[in-house]
Design a protein around this motif. Structure first.
Motif, PDB file in Angstrom:
ATOM      1  N   GLY A 567       0.818  -1.213   0.000  1.00 15.29           N
ATOM      2  CA  GLY A 567       0.000   0.000   0.000  1.00 15.29           C
ATOM      3  C   GLY A 567       0.847   1.256   0.000  1.00 15.29           C
ATOM      4  O   GLY A 567       2.079   1.217   0.092  1.00 15.29           O
ATOM      5  N   GLU A 568       0.174   2.395  -0.109  1.00 11.53           N
ATOM      6  CA  GLU A 568       0.881   3.670  -0.100  1.00 11.53           C
ATOM      7  C   GLU A 568       1.413   3.965   1.310  1.00 11.53           C
ATOM      8  O   GLU A 568       0.726   3.736   2.312  1.00 11.53           O
ATOM      9  CB  GLU A 568      -0.059   4.796  -0.535  1.00 11.53           C
ATOM     10  CG  GLU A 568      -0.518   4.691  -1.985  1.00 11.53           C
ATOM     11  CD  GLU A 568      -1.418   5.857  -2.361  1.00 11.53           C
ATOM     12  OE1 GLU A 568      -1.689   6.692  -1.484  1.00 11.53           O
ATOM     13  OE2 GLU A 568      -1.833   5.912  -3.522  1.00 11.53           O
ATOM     14  N   PHE A 569       2.618   4.531   1.346  1.00  9.09           N
ATOM     15  CA  PHE A 569       3.233   4.810   2.650  1.00  9.09           C
ATOM     16  C   PHE A 569       2.434   5.852   3.426  1.00  9.09           C
ATOM     17  O   PHE A 569       2.247   5.725   4.647  1.00  9.09           O
ATOM     18  CB  PHE A 569       4.676   5.289   2.463  1.00  9.09           C
ATOM     19  CG  PHE A 569       5.295   5.778   3.759  1.00  9.09           C
ATOM     20  CD1 PHE A 569       5.650   4.881   4.753  1.00  9.09           C
ATOM     21  CD2 PHE A 569       5.485   7.134   3.970  1.00  9.09           C
ATOM     22  CE1 PHE A 569       6.184   5.325   5.950  1.00  9.09           C
ATOM     23  CE2 PHE A 569       6.028   7.589   5.163  1.00  9.09           C
ATOM     24  CZ  PHE A 569       6.388   6.685   6.144  1.00  9.09           C
ATOM     25  N   ASP A 570       1.962   6.909   2.755  1.00  7.47           N
ATOM     26  CA  ASP A 570       1.221   7.959   3.459  1.00  7.47           C
ATOM     27  C   ASP A 570      -0.017   7.388   4.147  1.00  7.47           C
ATOM     28  O   ASP A 570      -0.351   7.780   5.272  1.00  7.47           O
ATOM     29  CB  ASP A 570       0.814   9.074   2.489  1.00  7.47           C
ATOM     30  CG  ASP A 570       2.013   9.905   2.045  1.00  7.47           C
ATOM     31  OD1 ASP A 570       3.074   9.797   2.694  1.00  7.47           O
ATOM     32  OD2 ASP A 570       1.890  10.642   1.041  1.00  7.47           O
ATOM     33  N   ARG A 571      -0.699   6.468   3.465  1.00 11.68           N
ATOM     34  CA  ARG A 571      -1.881   5.850   4.074  1.00 11.68           C
ATOM     35  C   ARG A 571      -1.483   4.995   5.272  1.00 11.68           C
ATOM     36  O   ARG A 571      -2.152   4.998   6.315  1.00 11.68           O
ATOM     37  CB  ARG A 571      -2.613   4.999   3.040  1.00 11.68           C
ATOM     38  CG  ARG A 571      -3.829   4.259   3.594  1.00 11.68           C
ATOM     39  CD  ARG A 571      -4.632   3.591   2.470  1.00 11.68           C
ATOM     40  NE  ARG A 571      -5.745   2.830   3.012  1.00 11.68           N
ATOM     41  CZ  ARG A 571      -5.714   1.519   3.276  1.00 11.68           C
ATOM     42  NH1 ARG A 571      -4.600   0.836   3.013  1.00 11.68           N
ATOM     43  NH2 ARG A 571      -6.773   0.905   3.788  1.00 11.68           N
ATOM     44  N   ALA A 572      -0.380   4.270   5.127  1.00  7.35           N
ATOM     45  CA  ALA A 572       0.089   3.423   6.228  1.00  7.35           C
ATOM     46  C   ALA A 572       0.485   4.276   7.435  1.00  7.35           C
ATOM     47  O   ALA A 572       0.160   3.950   8.584  1.00  7.35           O
ATOM     48  CB  ALA A 572       1.264   2.562   5.772  1.00  7.35           C
ATOM     49  N   LEU A 573       1.191   5.389   7.178  1.00  8.83           N
ATOM     50  CA  LEU A 573       1.626   6.245   8.273  1.00  8.83           C
ATOM     51  C   LEU A 573       0.427   6.875   8.981  1.00  8.83           C
ATOM     52  O   LEU A 573       0.376   6.937  10.217  1.00  8.83           O
ATOM     53  CB  LEU A 573       2.568   7.334   7.745  1.00  8.83           C
ATOM     54  CG  LEU A 573       3.109   8.322   8.787  1.00  8.83           C
ATOM     55  CD1 LEU A 573       3.915   7.585   9.855  1.00  8.83           C
ATOM     56  CD2 LEU A 573       3.980   9.386   8.119  1.00  8.83           C
ATOM     57  N   ALA A 574      -0.548   7.337   8.198  1.00 11.34           N
ATOM     58  CA  ALA A 574      -1.745   7.940   8.802  1.00 11.34           C
ATOM     59  C   ALA A 574      -2.510   6.903   9.623  1.00 11.34           C
ATOM     60  O   ALA A 574      -2.977   7.191  10.738  1.00 11.34           O
ATOM     61  CB  ALA A 574      -2.646   8.525   7.706  1.00 11.34           C
ATOM     62  N   GLY A 575      -2.647   5.689   9.082  1.00 14.91           N
ATOM     63  CA  GLY A 575      -3.333   4.639   9.821  1.00 14.91           C
ATOM     64  C   GLY A 575      -2.598   4.273  11.094  1.00 14.91           C
ATOM     65  O   GLY A 575      -3.213   4.019  12.137  1.00 14.91           O
ATOM     66  N   TRP A 576      -1.273   4.219  11.009  1.00 12.68           N
ATOM     67  CA  TRP A 576      -0.470   3.879  12.181  1.00 12.68           C
ATOM     68  C   TRP A 576      -0.629   4.932  13.268  1.00 12.68           C
ATOM     69  O   TRP A 576      -0.802   4.601  14.452  1.00 12.68           O
ATOM     70  CB  TRP A 576       0.998   3.752  11.766  1.00 12.68           C
ATOM     71  CG  TRP A 576       1.858   3.115  12.835  1.00 12.68           C
ATOM     72  CD1 TRP A 576       2.197   1.803  12.931  1.00 12.68           C
ATOM     73  CD2 TRP A 576       2.472   3.783  13.939  1.00 12.68           C
ATOM     74  NE1 TRP A 576       2.985   1.599  14.033  1.00 12.68           N
ATOM     75  CE2 TRP A 576       3.171   2.787  14.675  1.00 12.68           C
ATOM     76  CE3 TRP A 576       2.503   5.096  14.388  1.00 12.68           C
ATOM     77  CZ2 TRP A 576       3.875   3.092  15.827  1.00 12.68           C
ATOM     78  CZ3 TRP A 576       3.203   5.404  15.553  1.00 12.68           C
ATOM     79  CH2 TRP A 576       3.892   4.408  16.254  1.00 12.68           C
ATOM     80  N   ARG A 577      -0.551   6.203  12.892  1.00  8.21           N
ATOM     81  CA  ARG A 577      -0.669   7.271  13.890  1.00  8.21           C
ATOM     82  C   ARG A 577      -2.041   7.271  14.556  1.00  8.21           C
ATOM     83  O   ARG A 577      -2.163   7.489  15.766  1.00  8.21           O
ATOM     84  CB  ARG A 577      -0.382   8.623  13.232  1.00  8.21           C
ATOM     85  CG  ARG A 577       1.105   8.844  12.958  1.00  8.21           C
ATOM     86  CD  ARG A 577       1.362  10.095  12.151  1.00  8.21           C
ATOM     87  NE  ARG A 577       2.792  10.401  12.109  1.00  8.21           N
ATOM     88  CZ  ARG A 577       3.349  11.277  11.276  1.00  8.21           C
ATOM     89  NH1 ARG A 577       2.586  11.919  10.388  1.00  8.21           N
ATOM     90  NH2 ARG A 577       4.646  11.494  11.314  1.00  8.21           N
ATOM     91  N   GLU A 578      -3.073   7.033  13.770  1.00  7.97           N
ATOM     92  CA  GLU A 578      -4.418   6.986  14.345  1.00  7.97           C
ATOM     93  C   GLU A 578      -4.545   5.816  15.320  1.00  7.97           C
ATOM     94  O   GLU A 578      -5.093   5.953  16.420  1.00  7.97           O
ATOM     95  CB  GLU A 578      -5.464   6.864  13.234  1.00  7.97           C
ATOM     96  CG  GLU A 578      -6.894   6.854  13.752  1.00  7.97           C
ATOM     97  CD  GLU A 578      -7.905   6.754  12.621  1.00  7.97           C
ATOM     98  OE1 GLU A 578      -9.103   6.629  12.927  1.00  7.97           O
ATOM     99  OE2 GLU A 578      -7.502   6.785  11.437  1.00  7.97           O
ATOM    100  N   ALA A 579      -4.025   4.648  14.930  1.00  9.65           N
ATOM    101  CA  ALA A 579      -4.090   3.476  15.804  1.00  9.65           C
ATOM    102  C   ALA A 579      -3.257   3.676  17.065  1.00  9.65           C
ATOM    103  O   ALA A 579      -3.660   3.279  18.169  1.00  9.65           O
ATOM    104  CB  ALA A 579      -3.612   2.231  15.047  1.00  9.65           C
ATOM    105  N   ALA A 580      -2.086   4.305  16.918  1.00 15.14           N
ATOM    106  CA  ALA A 580      -1.219   4.533  18.084  1.00 15.14           C
ATOM    107  C   ALA A 580      -1.881   5.479  19.068  1.00 15.14           C
ATOM    108  O   ALA A 580      -1.803   5.297  20.295  1.00 15.14           O
ATOM    109  CB  ALA A 580       0.133   5.092  17.623  1.00 15.14           C
ATOM    110  N   LEU A 581      -2.539   6.537  18.561  1.00 15.07           N
ATOM    111  CA  LEU A 581      -3.213   7.480  19.454  1.00 15.07           C
ATOM    112  C   LEU A 581      -4.347   6.791  20.208  1.00 15.07           C
ATOM    113  O   LEU A 581      -4.489   6.950  21.424  1.00 15.07           O
ATOM    114  CB  LEU A 581      -3.752   8.661  18.637  1.00 15.07           C
ATOM    115  CG  LEU A 581      -4.567   9.703  19.424  1.00 15.07           C
ATOM    116  CD1 LEU A 581      -3.722  10.327  20.526  1.00 15.07           C
ATOM    117  CD2 LEU A 581      -5.105  10.769  18.484  1.00 15.07           C
ATOM    118  N   LEU A 582      -5.154   6.013  19.493  1.00  8.45           N
ATOM    119  CA  LEU A 582      -6.254   5.297  20.144  1.00  8.45           C
ATOM    120  C   LEU A 582      -5.717   4.298  21.173  1.00  8.45           C
ATOM    121  O   LEU A 582      -6.263   4.166  22.277  1.00  8.45           O
ATOM    122  CB  LEU A 582      -7.090   4.582  19.088  1.00  8.45           C
ATOM    123  CG  LEU A 582      -8.336   3.830  19.595  1.00  8.45           C
ATOM    124  CD1 LEU A 582      -9.289   4.777  20.301  1.00  8.45           C
ATOM    125  CD2 LEU A 582      -9.032   3.134  18.436  1.00  8.45           C
TER     126      LEU A 582
END
Length: 626
Positions: A567-582
């Motif tokens: 997948g695209e890195f930007d999407r992966a990074l955004a998903g990771w940050r959202e999951a980490a915050l939650l």
């Protein structure tokens, strides 16, 4: 000689009136004051009162009153000079020698304060003028307008190298005074001094008497090297012994019986806007010993308010280390952590004053926060890890100087450790001498609240299905996705290595993979081709015998498509940050629930039970974001 007022104020700020008077008068606590029998008249009923906040004593039997200097003069017959010299020695304040140079220094001090007062006028004028439009827009967006801006003296320093210098020069202020006051910068290789503060919203910083001694400036430009800039150390300003808003907060703190301590100017103003005027803030740094001593003189159990994120927790933990040697009976710290990583200003603007006040209404005691800090530092799965945790806790407790309080802390920590380290089977079937859970009988009477017997707290079906309560033997989907994404997208480690390292993972598999992954990153770095890094990380983990672990997290995170390769890195990074915050928010909430559950198990009480129910409801609400 005549001692300058600044010296006398410094002595009074370091010596509570109750400590000076208490050597000759037996004082008893009476609300926010102290009372005792008059030292000047024979009496049976106390008519002598001491108020530390007002730095004064009052003898209603004789009509006398005064401060610590006049008390020594009245009670011991000392001259004013003798009283000042004695108390200066006790306070550790060096008295100036009567010399012409000392008189010059005092006149210079007055000159610096005059220059600061003129600077306030200049910044206020510029805020209202044509150059201050962007600053006004910023203040409007933060709700810092009208009476609030007037009360706190907010202003604007225009993007002009010589605006303030020229204004003060027109008021006959020498350039040397401007430089010494910290208003101008003068470099060795450039004789032309220029304004220190440019294109910044200005927050005046006052001493305890309300005299402006420094400024804090908030940059409007996103390209500014420092978002916040404080005045440098000067003859009238010492950052480590100054608290923002102290001059306004003293009386409200006395009236309310407590004091809030927040992290910055805007947060202090936010609490004031929410109706909590009893608030101060350090000046962009962690609390110092001097600042904590000042806070304790005003309120013996202040409430430190921090964001509920990892930075807020770190600040709270530093405050604990600073405070432990000085706490004693009736003298401690309490902590309030705001939800969702918000600061007070964020919460005020998004949820309103009532929500902010409610979040601060039930602060947590120092003993709870200290216990949680130590049990969260490392896993507690083996006897060795538990022993290490226990050792850290009692090493921290050993810093407490007051022996009585130290004894109580040791017992409180033993109780918490016993409850924490019980096996699940023993918690389900408490026997004689064992800690009891929330639904156990207490004192032979049963656990009754208003309305009858309280049944055991149980998780809802949805909560039981959640990743929060799934067995720890496997890997929850979110933990698996956070690790898997870091393996397949090495740029996540480059951008978020610190956050990744600090996440609290329940799964031993996730922790092992994270440790190995961080080792790989440290060994190979992030430079070069991303695909090569990816292959290198995966091969390295496989060589370490973690192939089965990777397959397990791939299976657990199969629905989290953003974490998989391709997948695209930007999407992966955004998903990771959202999951980490939650994940961080839920970890913090779980810690709160564990602490309150333990407190309720040991002490019972309707208020603790209601708080536990509210926390469980908040945890269920977070599941909507799964």
């Amino acid at each position: 000689m005549r001692y300058p007022p600044s010296i006398l104020e410094d002595i009074k700020s370091r010596l509570p009136v109750s400590s000076v008077v208490g050597r000759r008068v037996k004082l008893l606590k009476a609300g926010r004051e102290w009372k005792g029998l008059s030292p000047f008249n024979a009496e049976r009923s106390p008519s002598f009162f001491v108020n530390d906040q007002k730095q004064a004593w009052f003898d209603f039997s004789s009509g006398r009153n005064g401060d610590i200097f006049t008390f020594l003069m009245e009670a011991e017959g000392l001259s004013f000079m003798e009283a000042v010299e004695r108390l200066a020695g006790e306070a550790g304040v060096s008295l100036p020698v009567a010399t012409p140079e000392a008189e010059v220094r005092e006149k210079k001090r007055v000159g610096l304060q005059d220059a600061m007062a003129l600077a306030v006028t200049y910044f206020r004028q510029e805020l209202k003028g044509p150059k201050g439009r962007e600053a006004r827009d910023y203040l409007v967006s933060r709700g810092l307008v009208g009476e609030v801006a007037e009360r706190f003296g907010l202003g604007y320093a225009p993007n002009d190298r010589h605006g303030l210098r020229d204004y003060l020069a027109g008021k006959d202020v020498p350039v040397e005074v401007m430089v010494e006051a910290g208003l101008l910068i003068q470099l060795d290789d450039n004789p032309v001094a220029y304004d220190r503060f440019r294109d910044r919203v200005m927050f005046p910083i006052a001493d305890v008497k309300g005299r402006v001694i420094a400024f804090g400036g908030r940059a409007l430009s996103k390209d500014a090297q420092a978002k916040y800039l404080n005045s440098p150390e000067t003859p009238i300003f010492h950052k480590g012994s100054t608290l923002y808003n102290l001059n306004r907060a003293r009386k409200p703190a006395h009236d309310a019986g407590t004091l809030f301590v927040v992290e910055g100017y805007v947060d202090a103003i936010a609490l004031d806007r929410a109706g909590l005027a009893n608030v101060v803030a350090p000046l962009g740094t962690a609390l110092t010993e001097e600042q904590l001593a000042m806070i304790w003189r005003i309120a013996p159990e202040p409430i430190l308010c921090f964001d509920g994120d990892k930075a807020g927790l770190r600040a709270a933990y530093r405050a604990i280390d600073l405070a432990l040697p000085g706490i004693g009976p009736g003298k401690t710290l309490r902590f309030a952590f705001l939800p969702g990583g918000q600061d007070p200003d964020d919460m005020l603007r998004s949820q309103g004053a009532e929500a902010l006040r409610a979040a601060l209404d039930k602060p947590r005691p120092l003993v709870d926060v200290l216990f949680e800090r130590e049990i969260e530092r490392s896993p507690l799965e083996t006897p060795e890890q538990r022993a290490d945790c226990e050792k850290r806790i009692f090493v921290a407790v050993a810093q407490i100087a007051d022996e009585d309080l130290k004894r109580h802390y040791r017992q409180a920590m033993r109780d918490r450790l016993q409850a924490l380290f019980q096996s699940p089977q023993r918690r389900e079937q408490p026997g004689r001498g064992q800690a009891r859970g929330p639904s156990d009988v207490r004192g032979g009477r049963g656990n009754f609240q208003k309305g009858g017997y309280v049944p055991p707290l149980a998780a809802s079906e949805r909560l039981k299905r959640s990743a929060l309560l799934r067995p720890a033997a496997g890997v929850t989907p979110r933990e698996a996705a956070l690790v898997l994404a870091a393996i397949h997208h090495p740029g996540i480690l480059e951008a978020e290595a610190e956050t990744f390292a600090e996440l609290i993972f329940d799964s031993a598999i996730a922790r092992r993979l994270r440790a190995a992954l961080l080792d790989c990153a440290a060994e190979s770095g992030f430079g070069g081709d991303a695909k090569a890094n990816l292959a290198g990380f995966a091969d390295n983990l496989a060589r370490r015998g973690l192939g089965d672990a990777i397959r397990m997290i791939e299976d657990s995170a199969r629905i989290e498509t953003w974490a998989h390769p391709g997948g695209e890195f930007d999407r992966a990074l955004a998903g990771w940050r959202e999951a980490a915050l939650l994940h961080a928010r839920q970890s913090f909430l779980n810690t709160e629930i564990d602490s309150v559950s333990l407190d309720f198990a040991v002490n019972g009480g309707e208020e603790r039970f209601e708080r536990l129910k509210a926390l469980l409801q908040r945890r269920e609400a977070l599941l909507e974001q799964e």
